[in-house]
Design an enzyme around this catalytic site. Structure first.
Site, PDB file in Angstrom:
ATOM      1  N   ILE A  34     -94.094-109.378 -18.579  1.00  0.00           N
ATOM      2  CA  ILE A  34     -95.300-108.770 -19.178  1.00  0.00           C
ATOM      3  C   ILE A  34     -95.148-107.268 -19.407  1.00  0.00           C
ATOM      4  CG2 ILE A  34     -97.302-110.259 -18.697  1.00  0.00           C
ATOM      5  CD1 ILE A  34     -97.628-108.542 -16.108  1.00  0.00           C
ATOM      6  N   HIS A 102     -85.162-113.273  -9.236  1.00  0.00           N
ATOM      7  CA  HIS A 102     -85.327-113.434 -10.692  1.00  0.00           C
ATOM      8  C   HIS A 102     -84.193-112.746 -11.423  1.00  0.00           C
ATOM      9  CE1 HIS A 102     -87.539-109.877  -9.344  1.00  0.00           C
ATOM     10  NE2 HIS A 102     -87.161-109.318 -10.475  1.00  0.00           N
TER      11      HIS A 102
HETATM   12  P1  5GP Z   1     -87.782-106.281 -10.669  1.00  0.00           P
HETATM   13  O1  5GP Z   1     -88.198-104.849 -10.754  1.00  0.00           O
HETATM   14  O2  5GP Z   1     -88.213-106.890  -9.367  1.00  0.00           O
HETATM   15  O3  5GP Z   1     -86.338-106.512 -10.985  1.00  0.00           O
HETATM   16  O4  5GP Z   1     -88.556-107.023 -11.833  1.00  0.00           O
HETATM   17  C1  5GP Z   1     -89.807-107.601 -11.690  1.00  0.00           C
HETATM   18  C2  5GP Z   1     -90.328-107.846 -13.063  1.00  0.00           C
HETATM   19  O5  5GP Z   1     -91.450-108.703 -12.974  1.00  0.00           O
HETATM   20  C3  5GP Z   1     -90.793-106.577 -13.784  1.00  0.00           C
HETATM   21  O6  5GP Z   1     -90.023-106.400 -14.958  1.00  0.00           O
HETATM   22  C4  5GP Z   1     -92.253-106.842 -14.073  1.00  0.00           C
HETATM   23  O7  5GP Z   1     -92.643-106.388 -15.337  1.00  0.00           O
HETATM   24  C5  5GP Z   1     -92.360-108.337 -13.969  1.00  0.00           C
HETATM   25  N1  5GP Z   1     -93.664-108.804 -13.535  1.00  0.00           N
HETATM   26  C6  5GP Z   1     -94.379-108.348 -12.477  1.00  0.00           C
HETATM   27  N2  5GP Z   1     -95.525-109.037 -12.359  1.00  0.00           N
HETATM   28  C7  5GP Z   1     -95.546-109.941 -13.366  1.00  0.00           C
HETATM   29  C8  5GP Z   1     -96.479-110.954 -13.769  1.00  0.00           C
HETATM   30  O8  5GP Z   1     -97.530-111.156 -13.191  1.00  0.00           O
HETATM   31  N3  5GP Z   1     -96.140-111.687 -14.856  1.00  0.00           N
HETATM   32  C9  5GP Z   1     -94.967-111.503 -15.537  1.00  0.00           C
HETATM   33  N4  5GP Z   1     -94.750-112.279 -16.589  1.00  0.00           N
HETATM   34  N5  5GP Z   1     -94.061-110.568 -15.184  1.00  0.00           N
HETATM   35  C10 5GP Z   1     -94.353-109.802 -14.112  1.00  0.00           C
END
Ligand code: 5GP
Ligand code: ZN
Length: 143
Positions: A34, A102
């Site tokens: 998102i 992820h």
């Molecule tokens: P990280 O920083 O942990 O590698 O990435 C987490 C990702 O999850 C971020 O890019 C963030 O935008 C995404 N994200 C966080 N909350 C949500 C959500 O509720 N829905 C979606 N689709 N993405 C999310």
């Protein structure tokens, strides 16, 4: 089935909160980020909860990797970017913000100078839905 009640990605997998999905199979779900850092930025998660790479069984890492490849191929086919990056963060020092394993699939443009710790900025939901439909149509079906 491993799940964690306060985990946002477990809630997305369980359809308790909404997402814009692109692909799913028995073990993985792909949905749009998102806060896309590029048009077509997609996340792949295992349906079960593991916090990071250290905890993930190899078998499930294999499932996620296969789905990540499937989405990367769909991105290449549907969007024809200059490149595609697969990015996966483990721990605070790597800027992991959601503690459910992820993989990011990020379409790249020549000269975008993407920093690995990018700022999260909400995307336009209509645009995200539009690109999600393009990707979903380009995903190879599971045979
Ligand atoms: P990280 O920083 O942990 O590698 O990435 C987490 C990702 O999850 C971020 O890019 C963030 O935008 C995404 N994200 C966080 N909350 C949500 C959500 O509720 N829905 C979606 N689709 N993405 C999310
Ligand atoms: Zn989770």
């Amino acid at each position: 089935m491993r799940t964690q009640s306060d985990c946002i990605f477990c809630k997305i997998v369980a359809d308790e909160i909404g997402s814009i999905p692109v692909f799913e199979d028995d073990h993985t779900l792909a949905f749009m980020d998102i806060n896309p850092v590029a048009r077509g930025h997609t996340l792949i998660v295992p349906k079960q909860h593991w916090q990071n790479l250290y905890e993930m069984p190899d078998e499930h890492l294999g499932y996620v990797s296969a789905s990540a490849k499937r989405i990367a191929v769909a991105v290449k086919f549907a969007l024809n970017p200059d490149g595609v990056s697969l990015i996966q963060a483990n721990g605070q020092g790597a800027s992991q913000s959601v503690l459910h394993f992820h993989m990011h699939i990020v379409p790249r443009t020549m000269g975008d100078e993407l920093k690995i710790n990018w700022q999260l900025r909400p995307g336009d939901l209509d645009e995200i839905r539009e690109v999600a439909a393009q990707l979903a149509a380009a995903v190879e079906p599971v045979l």
